[in-house]
Scaffold this active site. Sequence first.
Site, PDB file in Angstrom:
ATOM      1  N   SER A 277      76.835  15.622  14.300  1.00  0.00           N
ATOM      2  CA  SER A 277      77.606  16.597  13.519  1.00  0.00           C
ATOM      3  C   SER A 277      78.844  16.978  14.298  1.00  0.00           C
ATOM      4  O   SER A 277      79.940  17.047  13.776  1.00  0.00           O
ATOM      5  CB  SER A 277      76.776  17.846  13.262  1.00  0.00           C
ATOM      6  OG  SER A 277      75.499  17.499  12.834  1.00  0.00           O
TER       7      SER A 277
ATOM      8  N   ARG B 162      78.078  16.576  31.210  1.00  0.00           N
ATOM      9  CA  ARG B 162      78.782  16.673  29.931  1.00  0.00           C
ATOM     10  C   ARG B 162      80.237  17.006  30.251  1.00  0.00           C
ATOM     11  O   ARG B 162      80.527  18.042  30.832  1.00  0.00           O
ATOM     12  CB  ARG B 162      78.162  17.769  29.070  1.00  0.00           C
ATOM     13  CG  ARG B 162      78.782  17.886  27.689  1.00  0.00           C
ATOM     14  CD  ARG B 162      78.080  18.979  26.882  1.00  0.00           C
ATOM     15  NE  ARG B 162      78.493  19.008  25.492  1.00  0.00           N
ATOM     16  CZ  ARG B 162      79.522  19.717  25.018  1.00  0.00           C
ATOM     17  NH1 ARG B 162      80.280  20.414  25.849  1.00  0.00           N
ATOM     18  NH2 ARG B 162      79.821  19.716  23.727  1.00  0.00           N
TER      19      ARG B 162
ATOM     20  N   GLU C  72      68.580  17.916  24.959  1.00  0.00           N
ATOM     21  CA  GLU C  72      69.027  16.777  24.137  1.00  0.00           C
ATOM     22  C   GLU C  72      69.848  15.760  24.915  1.00  0.00           C
ATOM     23  O   GLU C  72      69.786  14.569  24.628  1.00  0.00           O
ATOM     24  CB  GLU C  72      69.775  17.253  22.893  1.00  0.00           C
ATOM     25  CG  GLU C  72      71.089  17.963  23.136  1.00  0.00           C
ATOM     26  CD  GLU C  72      71.813  18.202  21.815  1.00  0.00           C
ATOM     27  OE1 GLU C  72      72.225  17.196  21.210  1.00  0.00           O
ATOM     28  OE2 GLU C  72      71.955  19.358  21.380  1.00  0.00           O
TER      29      GLU C  72
ATOM     30  N   SER D 172      79.584  15.102  21.661  1.00  0.00           N
ATOM     31  CA  SER D 172      79.442  15.393  23.082  1.00  0.00           C
ATOM     32  C   SER D 172      79.891  14.180  23.868  1.00  0.00           C
ATOM     33  O   SER D 172      79.575  13.046  23.485  1.00  0.00           O
ATOM     34  CB  SER D 172      77.983  15.696  23.438  1.00  0.00           C
ATOM     35  OG  SER D 172      77.717  17.053  23.250  1.00  0.00           O
TER      36      SER D 172
END
Lengths: 432, 782
Positions: free
Chosen positions: A254, A269, A200, A257
């Site tokens: 939700s 990340r 993702e 990141s």
Amino acid sequence: MAFNGYKREDENIGEDETPTKQPRSDMEMHGGFTHDPDNEAASSAGRDTSDRRTSNATARHRSDSVKKTRPPFPWFGMDIGGTLVKLVYFEPKDITAEEEQEEVENLKSIRHYLTSNTAYGKTGIRDVHLELQDLTLCGRTGNLHFIRFPTHDLPAFLQMGRNKHFSSLHTTLCATGGGAYKFESDFRTMADLQLHKLDELDCLVRGVLYIDSVVSSGPSECYYFENPTDPDRCIQRPYTLENPYPLLLVNIGSGVSILAVYSETNYKRVTGTSLGGGTFLGLCCLLTGCSTFEEALEMASQGESTRVDKLVRDIYGGDYERFGLPGWAVASSFGHMMSKEKRESVSKEDLARATLVTITNNIGSITRMCALNENIERVVFVGNFLRVNTLSMKLLAYAMDYWSKGQLKALFLQHEGYFGAVGALLELLHPS
Amino acid sequence: MAECGGLHSGSRRHTMDKSITLPPDEIFRNLENAKRFAIDIGGSLTKLAYYSTVQHKVAKVRSFDHTAKEATSDELYEITMQEEVTARLHFIKFENAYIETCLDFVRDHLVNTDTKVIKATGGGAHKFKELIERKLGLRVDKEDEMTCLIKGCNFVLRNIPHEAFVYAKHADSEFRFQTTQPDIFPYLLVNIGSGVSIVKVESEDKFERIGGSSIGGGTFWGLGALLTKTKRFDELLQLASKGQHTSVDMLVKDIYGGSYGSLGLTGDLIASSFGKSATADKGGFSKEDMAKSLLHMISNDIGQLACLYAKLHSLSRVYFGGFFIRGHPVTMHTITYSINFFTKGEVQALFLRHEGYLGAIGAFLKGAEEDNPNQYSWGENYAGSSGLMSVSPDMNPMQRARSGTFDMLEMDRLERKLVNLPLLQDASSYIPDTVDLTEDALAREYWLYCFEEALDGVVKRALASQPDIPEAAERAEKFRQKYRHKLQTLRHQPFAYGSLTVRSLLDTREHCLNEFNFPDPYSKIKQRENDAALKYYQKAVQSLEELSWEERQFALVRGVLAGNVFDWGAKAVSDVLESDPEFGFEQAKRQLEERPWLVDSYDEWFERLKGPPHKCALFFVDNSGVDIILGVMPFVRELLSRGTEVVLASNSSPALNDVTNGELQILTESIAAMDPVIRAALGEDRLTLVQSGSSSPCLDLSRLDKVLAMVVRERKTDLVIIEGMGRAIHTNYYAMLSCESLKMAVIKNSWLADRLGGKLFSVVFKYEVPAAGIDSPALTPS
């Protein structure tokens, strides 16, 4: 059922199409991906296409070679998140008469169904205002559509896919987001679909950079808020993200990141937080009894968070000068709610507003710390939490500017929640 | 208690709570001459601080003037009981509901004070200002909350060993105490009150609030109250500790079906707090689950921010405090978890034993600036402090008793400023105690039992030391109760005063004895034994002189070891001593284990003696009587004869039958009168007596008298000798020194001997040369 509309339409199509189920080898398609020699070109495709869009000659010239690696229609990119499924669909507008005839019936029906409606079932929505028209992708020109529906309605979507015999189209369904993994077997068993699963964050980064490069007409993809610290003069302004790196990319779905992006292929990340859009909505539902994001936002827009939150001035009577804390700053989110009297006097709207402010400010402060630690000055906020949520965007813009003393710039993108899905689509067309 | 209701319209609750009575001996002690009041009023707890002087008995020894007139007794010195005044800090913590009662009590018991001002801090200082001024007649002088907090934090970190701890819920001992760092700065203090403040502290006076968050204890409380309709903070925590957050939170596996492998995010990780509550049926969640989810959300968020700030400022010591933490296992656990997660274990979350007192301590220090409390060393008084209470409901049956409602901390001003022994190889990693009883359940069981068994004997001894004082029996009984209660507390909460060790058990006993005015129960025994041993000194020296050099070296070591058998502190020996007071030195030698000893590096030591003399030896001595006079002194004499200077370090105040500095002065003088070698050494200042700064049968090399450290440095000390079970086995057995060291002890406890693989009267003779030393022949490459 959410997707009632499909069912009705499907029945006859289903009967018609069943016999044509003639599986071409899956291997072939995958082979096409893995043997693509044009790796470099694929990864910078975003930029190329935007140039090409204005020159049909070049496109035609390349079309022969492109054709060979071009996947068959339909072209979808899908991002199955914790709350929402994001779907991008490329509608070819340059279909020749010959193609039109060749086009199998159910492919046509999918195309018509998606493009002629703006709502699907009870919960599926096409964000028409985001549609990118006249876009050239892989030598084909068409419109890019942006569709979303709640993840909990995925079974209905799969049912539709089954009824429409989507699997007979032998398309590769590129999907990202956690749901690509979680529901992989459901796709297989319920709809006979094989997912091509994608990371993702890879998709997100790719999608952001692509959309930013491709959109040149219409409202600017990237924008910011001018005078964020002055509510009366705070206005949205277009921003040209010319030399985007390094960039802090904050994706608020939700959960949240936070990525530091140094180039299209080089990103990491940095961290994430579980206090995201899902928390806002979840808490709002529990506190106010609302059930949708839109409802929650609507309530928030009418509420007053200072009746819920304890401000610095509530404790110190004014600014806490010793530490440079202004009186209006929130000292304790929901701090007033420790008192029974105040709990009894707040409205649902106040609670919704406080929840929004709490979650948003927290994301702002974690982001600001990450920007400092990573030494990055530009922050792009994306994700569906920001959809129709100017309140949060302005808050973020304010927080970035105020607490960094103007050092940090908060940027936003029009297609806020769809970048993962776009990245997935790009993977279909230009496998990396 | 006098009722004075009706003054406040909102004081109904207070009036009701006035029915409690405060026992003056236990709660607000030594109020008579209290001064320098300070008060810290938080959201639910009030902390009152004051300074007072405590008058108590001390045993002093004074030499008889034997030259002036014919000695009237055989005794070398006389023991007198004197009254001494020491400074003590009192901190009392109680619920805000009791504030009026407490203020009344303080006013009623305050006798002669010239105090005009009370320093106040905390959020409630404003609210109760008028009440305090009216009740106490003192002017309320408000101090900045954060400044007080930091001042208090610095104070406890500096003065209380084992102040900071790491919390590990599932470990054998939940609390892992940290060793005192020589330099406490810089550190990060994350104070979680209703909001969060993150403060970077660089020195005593330099600190900066570098950040914070509005999501704090108030958010947990406020949001928790809305979600669960539960009003009290503690109840919310209770709920949380019983809940399951996985039904409320959206986990990584709820999105992925499993883990998010490429990022290393496990399936159980929370992806979105409360993420499931938007889709599930309303009212489908239990209060417990929502409270748990909320607790996780807030703890994780605070932990994350703390980590980001720690990273940005390159700080590795992060202390957490504030009412959100305040000893609550649930919050300590979730914060610890969060810090571990976000720093991958690089930063540890640290908590403070006296976290709740920081503000009050700081406010007090602000008010006492003219006394300059920071120029002294202070020590926690175990007798007067309640220790760390675990709030875990099933763990602590005494929590709801009054001792839980009123929590106390008392700190004694130490006469001497305490510092590290300069010869420690690495002061920051030095741990005095050999066995941490908080972690070793078996050893804890044994020692607690052992101390309980010995209690009757100690009471008897204490009583015998004050035969002519009528109320001694009553005090002795009080002592018994107090110490027994402490032992019981420690059985349930071994972590109450930091790491539980044999040393802390011994020290607690000394504190309790002092508390009830038994400053030196062994004074008479010591006196008798010293007198007896002195008579034998010359003969002992003479017989040593007759030996060859080689024989003498061994005999001297055996002498020290045999002398060390004479120990009233060890149960096995005190039985023998009690039954047979004539138990002689020679007999002791026969009791000793034959070589090879349990730990035996005598050969190395002997080889070393053939080499050049040491420049200066620092000798930490142990018992009175035979030990010091017939064991240690001849050994010292030999060192002096070799040309080695000797510094004898003995306790500043009494502990068991250990020789005190005062006693040793007299003993040495009288030995000097008999022995020209000792006389000359004293005259030439080659033999020096210093006090250790300690009053414990054990030895903490990180808390020694400043003068001792200075002497050690000046004399270029290159040999440290530590004698006795308390100093060389219970403590310092593993202590690494930067010079040569000799640890000598006889194991006079069969359980311990067993543990070490030996038997009763096994010998530990540990001669060590620092690994990096150039004069270490063993390590020189051949």
